[in-house]
Design an enzyme around this catalytic site. Structure first.
Site, PDB file in Angstrom:
ATOM      1  N   LYS A  52      70.960  -9.399  30.409  1.00 31.38           N
ATOM      2  CA  LYS A  52      69.951  -8.628  30.014  1.00 31.38           C
ATOM      3  C   LYS A  52      69.257  -8.695  28.949  1.00 31.38           C
ATOM      4  CE  LYS A  52      72.752  -4.797  32.089  1.00 31.38           C
ATOM      5  NZ  LYS A  52      73.832  -3.683  31.930  1.00 31.38           N
ATOM      6  N   GLN A  96      76.876  -0.800  26.796  1.00 35.11           N
ATOM      7  CA  GLN A  96      77.462  -1.618  27.789  1.00 35.11           C
ATOM      8  C   GLN A  96      79.004  -1.048  28.036  1.00 35.11           C
ATOM      9  OE1 GLN A  96      75.852  -3.705  29.924  1.00 35.11           O
ATOM     10  NE2 GLN A  96      77.639  -3.518  31.370  1.00 35.11           N
ATOM     11  N   ASP A 119      69.053   3.752  30.086  1.00 38.33           N
ATOM     12  CA  ASP A 119      70.157   3.595  31.209  1.00 38.33           C
ATOM     13  C   ASP A 119      70.166   5.149  32.083  1.00 38.33           C
ATOM     14  OD1 ASP A 119      71.474   1.264  31.598  1.00 38.33           O
ATOM     15  OD2 ASP A 119      72.754   1.507  30.058  1.00 38.33           O
TER      16      ASP A 119
END
Ligand code: NDP
Length: 310
Positions: A52, A96, A119
């Protein structure tokens, strides 16, 4: 064998749109920035986060990779997120998962400012998505919708069966398919006679986390299959179960000692009208949509309209 839906190619298309949007913002002194927080020692998570960050660099976004020790406490993580919420150069915050066991994931996800929640996991974004308001959609789900649209595969009126009901993949995928006027069935581990339902699917989404779980006898001929699963297999027996006779994969398996298989048995793709391969299907779209969400966040936070293409 159905048509392969080339997620990597569509992700590249989206990424070039993101790159162009980043270039349009630059003269205004705006450089979208993503902060990625990786607290776990899980090697797969480290690979995802680093790819990412690398994609940010490739597309001209700023990125900040933050690596707290895996002994980090919930309170320390909350303080860190508070700092990122306040930072002017950060438009998107990515925590994450999975987090170390002592950390309360739910509290962290709720601490991220909804306007930086690229997200799409904050309850405010979940609620907005569910009520049809502008929101950051979770990236994997949004990626699958983009894939269908850009591949000109119709969604409205189709029966979509989503196997898996996680907050991260299954539920948001079902919500987005519903918003596109599919008729949606959500299945999970307590579903009775799963096969009877999957056999009705015009669009079958497999987000289960079990290698090769969807077999050919569960697929309606001509269905579109979206395989979200990423499962590593490392034994010869497992490899042969899924990929016997596949020379290309055989060579990779020998070299690496493992292979990746989705939640759909490769033989089931023979039944499909179109399908996403693993790897190279849904996975690359997840990252592309994260980049798109970050650019959107950069605009929205400054009161600029949503970019046309993303
Ligand atoms: P979760 O483990 O959170 O959810 C799995 C879901 O599958 C649950 O809802 C579970 O049901 C359901 N399930 C499990 N067993 C069965 C069964 N026998 N029959 C029917 N349903 C079942 O996984 P995620 O949603 O996070 O991820 C799913 C997969 O997608 C994983 O392989 C993951 O690695 C991959 N993934 C890929 C991404 C990408 O970018 N391509 C991104 C995110 C995930 P129940 O709720 O009843 O327990």
């Amino acid at each position: 064998m159905g048509t392969i839906l080339d997620g990597a190619a569509i992700a590249a298309q989206i990424q070039s749109e993101v790159r162009a949007e980043v270039a349009r913002l630059a003269p205004h002194g705006i450089r979208p920035g993503l902060a990625a927080v990786l607290a776990s020692q899980d090697p797969a998570s480290a690979i995802y986060v680093r790819s990412k960050v690398r994609t940010c660099e490739e597309l001209g976004l700023a990125s900040d990779l933050i690596l707290p020790p895996d002994t980090v406490t919930t309170e320390e993580m909350l303080a860190l997120i508070g700092g990122l919420n306040a930072r002017e150069d950060i438009d998107g915050i990515l925590i994450q998962l999975p987090l170390p066991p002592q950390v309360q994931a739910r509290r962290l996800l709720e601490a991220v400012s909804p306007e930086k929640d690229v997200d799409g996991f904050h309850p405010v974004n979940v609620g907005r998505l569910q009520t049809g308001q502008a929101a950051f959609p979770p990236c994997t789900a949004a990626g699958m919708i983009e894939l269908l649209k850009r591949s000109k595969l119709p969604i409205a009126g189709r029966h979509a069966v989503v196997v898996g009901r996680s907050d991260i993949v299954g539920k948001p995928t079902a919500i987005l398919l519903l918003a596109e006027n599919a008729t949606v069935t959500i299945c999970h581990s307590k579903t009775r006679d799963l096969r009877a339902l999957t056999l009705q699917a015009d669009i079958l989404v497999a987000a289960i986390g079990r290698p090769g779980f969807i077999t050919a006898d569960m697929v309606k001929p001509g269905a579109v299959i979206l395989d979200v699963g990423i499962n590593r297999i490392a034994t010869r027996e497992e490899f042969d179960k899924y990929f016997a006779g596949d020379q290309r994969r055989e060579e990779l398996f020998r070299r690496r000692g493992s292979a990746i298989v989705g939640d759909v048995h490769p033989a089931a793709f023979l039944q499909a009208g179109a399908y996403t391969p693993v790897p190279g299907g849904v996975g690359p779209l997840t990252i592309a949509m994260l980049m798109a969400n970050t650019v959107r966040a950069a605009r929205l936070r400054r009161g600029l309209p949503r970019p046309e293409c993303l």
